[in-house]
Write a protein that holds these residues in place. Structure first.
Motif, PDB file in Angstrom:
ATOM      1  N   GLY A  55       0.811  -1.218   0.000  1.00 27.83           N
ATOM      2  CA  GLY A  55       0.000   0.000   0.000  1.00 27.83           C
ATOM      3  C   GLY A  55       0.831   1.248   0.000  1.00 27.83           C
ATOM      4  N   TRP A  56       0.465   2.173   0.900  1.00 27.21           N
ATOM      5  CA  TRP A  56       1.096   3.492   0.947  1.00 27.21           C
ATOM      6  C   TRP A  56       1.463   3.835   2.381  1.00 27.21           C
ATOM      7  CZ3 TRP A  56       2.090   5.409  -3.764  1.00 27.21           C
ATOM      8  CH2 TRP A  56       1.371   4.867  -4.835  1.00 27.21           C
ATOM      9  N   ALA A  57       2.734   4.239   2.579  1.00 26.76           N
ATOM     10  CA  ALA A  57       3.181   4.712   3.888  1.00 26.76           C
ATOM     11  C   ALA A  57       2.826   6.183   3.996  1.00 26.76           C
ATOM     12  CB  ALA A  57       4.680   4.513   4.045  1.00 26.76           C
ATOM     13  N   VAL A  58       2.088   6.545   5.057  1.00 24.46           N
ATOM     14  CA  VAL A  58       1.568   7.921   5.169  1.00 24.46           C
ATOM     15  C   VAL A  58       1.755   8.447   6.585  1.00 24.46           C
ATOM     16  CG1 VAL A  58      -0.167   7.425   3.382  1.00 24.46           C
ATOM     17  CG2 VAL A  58      -0.777   7.194   5.808  1.00 24.46           C
ATOM     18  N   ARG A  59       1.582   9.752   6.694  1.00 24.92           N
ATOM     19  CA  ARG A  59       1.415  10.412   7.989  1.00 24.92           C
ATOM     20  C   ARG A  59      -0.080  10.470   8.257  1.00 24.92           C
ATOM     21  NH1 ARG A  59       4.977  15.014   9.010  1.00 24.92           N
ATOM     22  NH2 ARG A  59       3.044  16.235   9.002  1.00 24.92           N
ATOM     23  N   SER A  60      -0.532   9.852   9.355  1.00 25.55           N
ATOM     24  CA  SER A  60      -1.972   9.802   9.610  1.00 25.55           C
ATOM     25  C   SER A  60      -2.579  11.185   9.695  1.00 25.55           C
ATOM     26  CB  SER A  60      -2.255   9.019  10.901  1.00 25.55           C
ATOM     27  OG  SER A  60      -1.595   9.604  12.017  1.00 25.55           O
ATOM     28  N   ALA A  61      -1.779  12.175  10.067  1.00 21.16           N
ATOM     29  CA  ALA A  61      -2.298  13.541  10.156  1.00 21.16           C
ATOM     30  C   ALA A  61      -2.674  14.102   8.784  1.00 21.16           C
ATOM     31  CB  ALA A  61      -1.271  14.453  10.823  1.00 21.16           C
ATOM     32  N   THR A  73       3.775  10.852   0.402  1.00 19.49           N
ATOM     33  CA  THR A  73       3.585   9.428   0.668  1.00 19.49           C
ATOM     34  C   THR A  73       4.627   8.622  -0.091  1.00 19.49           C
ATOM     35  OG1 THR A  73       2.012   7.596   0.677  1.00 19.49           O
ATOM     36  CG2 THR A  73       1.951   9.040  -1.234  1.00 19.49           C
ATOM     37  N   VAL A  74       4.823   7.386   0.353  1.00 21.61           N
ATOM     38  CA  VAL A  74       5.769   6.471  -0.284  1.00 21.61           C
ATOM     39  C   VAL A  74       5.049   5.147  -0.565  1.00 21.61           C
ATOM     40  CG1 VAL A  74       7.795   5.015   0.163  1.00 21.61           C
ATOM     41  CG2 VAL A  74       7.887   7.459   0.670  1.00 21.61           C
ATOM     42  N   ARG A  75       5.206   4.666  -1.784  1.00 18.27           N
ATOM     43  CA  ARG A  75       4.685   3.340  -2.117  1.00 18.27           C
ATOM     44  C   ARG A  75       5.456   2.315  -1.290  1.00 18.27           C
ATOM     45  NH1 ARG A  75       1.365  -0.437  -3.188  1.00 18.27           N
ATOM     46  NH2 ARG A  75       1.330  -1.488  -5.230  1.00 18.27           N
ATOM     47  N   VAL A  95       6.605  10.308  -3.382  1.00 17.00           N
ATOM     48  CA  VAL A  95       7.999  10.762  -3.408  1.00 17.00           C
ATOM     49  C   VAL A  95       9.001   9.600  -3.433  1.00 17.00           C
ATOM     50  CG1 VAL A  95       7.466  12.953  -2.273  1.00 17.00           C
ATOM     51  CG2 VAL A  95       8.037  10.927  -0.873  1.00 17.00           C
ATOM     52  N   GLY A  96       8.504   8.356  -3.484  1.00 17.88           N
ATOM     53  CA  GLY A  96       9.453   7.248  -3.523  1.00 17.88           C
ATOM     54  C   GLY A  96       8.793   5.919  -3.264  1.00 17.88           C
ATOM     55  N   GLU A  97       9.650   4.921  -3.007  1.00 19.80           N
ATOM     56  CA  GLU A  97       9.175   3.543  -2.834  1.00 19.80           C
ATOM     57  C   GLU A  97      10.015   2.851  -1.762  1.00 19.80           C
ATOM     58  OE1 GLU A  97       8.157   0.893  -6.314  1.00 19.80           O
ATOM     59  OE2 GLU A  97       9.949  -0.167  -5.567  1.00 19.80           O
ATOM     60  N   SER A  98       9.363   1.968  -1.008  1.00 22.91           N
ATOM     61  CA  SER A  98      10.065   1.148  -0.009  1.00 22.91           C
ATOM     62  C   SER A  98       9.669  -0.306  -0.211  1.00 22.91           C
ATOM     63  CB  SER A  98       9.711   1.590   1.417  1.00 22.91           C
ATOM     64  OG  SER A  98      10.422   0.817   2.375  1.00 22.91           O
TER      65      SER A  98
END
Length: 396
Positions: free
Chosen positions: A55-61, A88-90, A70-73
């Motif tokens: 999914g997507w890594a996000v800031r919950s805020a 966010t980062v994929r 802005v990138g991928e992990s």
């Protein structure tokens, strides 16, 4: 000879047994071995906060909203930067969560449009595996005395262990006595039988974690028996047959000639009354088992297996459980009786059916059994449905 209760006999034997020295083995060679020391983790697991989903890594805020990608992990290839507001980062399952992010939005809940992705509201920690969520550096994961199986091996590997400290395998010298015993493929004479008891014991001993050296059957002469005992190299000598006090039962006399200090002369048990245990003058321990195969194997479960566990530093206790009788049983005699039996599972409970013929020479009955039913000396008659203690015998 004083007949000792089973528990007392086992306690006297175990009083003479202690854990052997430790050795280091490669982790892939540790299956079945017993840990000599505790195993602790060398770092946190996971060593970083990780995603539990794609999914997507996000800031919950920042949620809900449209975020810039802005990138991928990915697993083994993390995102090196820090995610800022509106970014966010994929991310993929098992990958490190980028700095600045505190939640994962699964890909099914997000809508991508070029370099942006729209996400719903999300709570902090959503689909996120925290660093150290499985275990922390320095945490004791496996205790001394535990036997390594594939699941414990996996834990030790996850803890960063390439080798393990395990207890040295005890060395067991095993031989049977009796001129009536012969080994296949030799052709037996008119008064001979094939050796089955020591064959089974050899397999049991190896399965219980020891190294076994099995000698050929010993002739029924005192000189031959003394020489066989003298030549039996190991931490423990196990004899099969010749343990009683008949004219052709020579093991006790041969052991006396080698300075045996008797600890258990006989046991108030059926089958296996002649079982004895002592310490030879040179320090080797000697366990004398009866010659009848069923007697030998029952007493191996009751005494030999705990002795080997004691050498390995493992728990020597018998793993008993309760079961309901399928058939009634008559009152028991004065000796504690361990009856070969068959377990059944169903209806939410375990039932057990002792075999009708408990003759100690019947190998076929033992081959069909997967449990031993324990009956105390002098136990009263029991009805079908009554509860008894059983010792399960692991079978394939």
């Amino acid at each position: 000879m004083k007949l000792l209760p089973v528990e007392d006999a086992r306690a006297r034997m175990l009083a003479e047994i202690g854990p052997l020295s430790a050795e280091t083995v490669a982790i892939q060679d540790s299956i079945g071995r017993v840990l000599a020391v505790d195993v602790a983790a060398v770092r946190d697991q996971p060593p970083f906060a990780a995603s539990a989903m794609d999914g997507w890594a996000v800031r919950s805020a920042d949620a809900p909203g449209a975020l810039k990608i802005v990138g991928e992990s990915a697993a083994g290839h993390g995102f090196a930067g820090t995610v800022q507001a509106g970014e966010t980062v994929r991310i993929f399952t098992g990958a490190a969560v980028p700095a600045g992010c505190d939640a994962i939005v699964i890909q099914e809940d997000a809508t991508r449009d070029g370099d942006t992705v729209t996400i719903p509201g999300v709570q902090p920690g959503n689909h996120l595996r925290p660093a150290g969520g499985d275990f922390r550096a320095g945490e004791a994961l496996l205790a001394r005395g535990g036997r390594i199986d594939p699941w414990r091996l996996s834990l030790a590997a996850a803890a960063g262990r390439a080798t393990l400290e395990v207890t040295r395998r005890p060395r067991v010298a095993l031989f049977s006595t009796g001129e009536e015993i012969i080994e296949a493929p030799a052709v037996p004479g008119p008064f001979q039988i094939y050796d089955s008891g020591s064959r089974a014991l050899e397999a049991l001993i190896a399965g219980w974690g020891a190294e076994v050296v099995r000698a050929k059957p010993v002739r029924d002469t005192m000189d031959a028996t003394i020489q066989a005992l003298r030549d039996a190299a190991g931490d423990l000598v196990v004899t099969v047959g010749g343990a009683s006090v008949g004219d052709h039962d020579l093991v006790r006399g041969a052991a006396d000639a080698l300075g045996l200090s008797m600890r258990v002369a006989s046991v108030n048990v059926r089958p296996g009354k002649p079982t004895f245990f002592g310490v030879l003058e040179d320090g080797r321990r000697l366990l004398g088992l009866p010659g009848n195969p069923a007697s030998a194997m029952v007493c191996a479960e009751l005494f030999l297996k705990p002795i080997l566990a004691g050498y390995l530093g493992a728990d020597p206790a018998l793993r008993m459980r309760a079961a309901r009788l399928e058939t009634p049983l008559p009152a028991n005699g004065p000796r504690e009786h361990w009856m070969r039996a068959k377990l059944s599972y169903g209806g939410g409970f375990v039932t057990v059916r002792p075999y009708g013929d408990q003759d100690s020479s019947l190998v076929s009955v033992f081959a069909a059994s997967d449990a031993l039913v324990r009956r105390a000396g002098g136990a009263p008659a029991l009805d079908a449905g009554d509860t008894v203690d059983v010792l399960p015998l692991p079978r394939a």
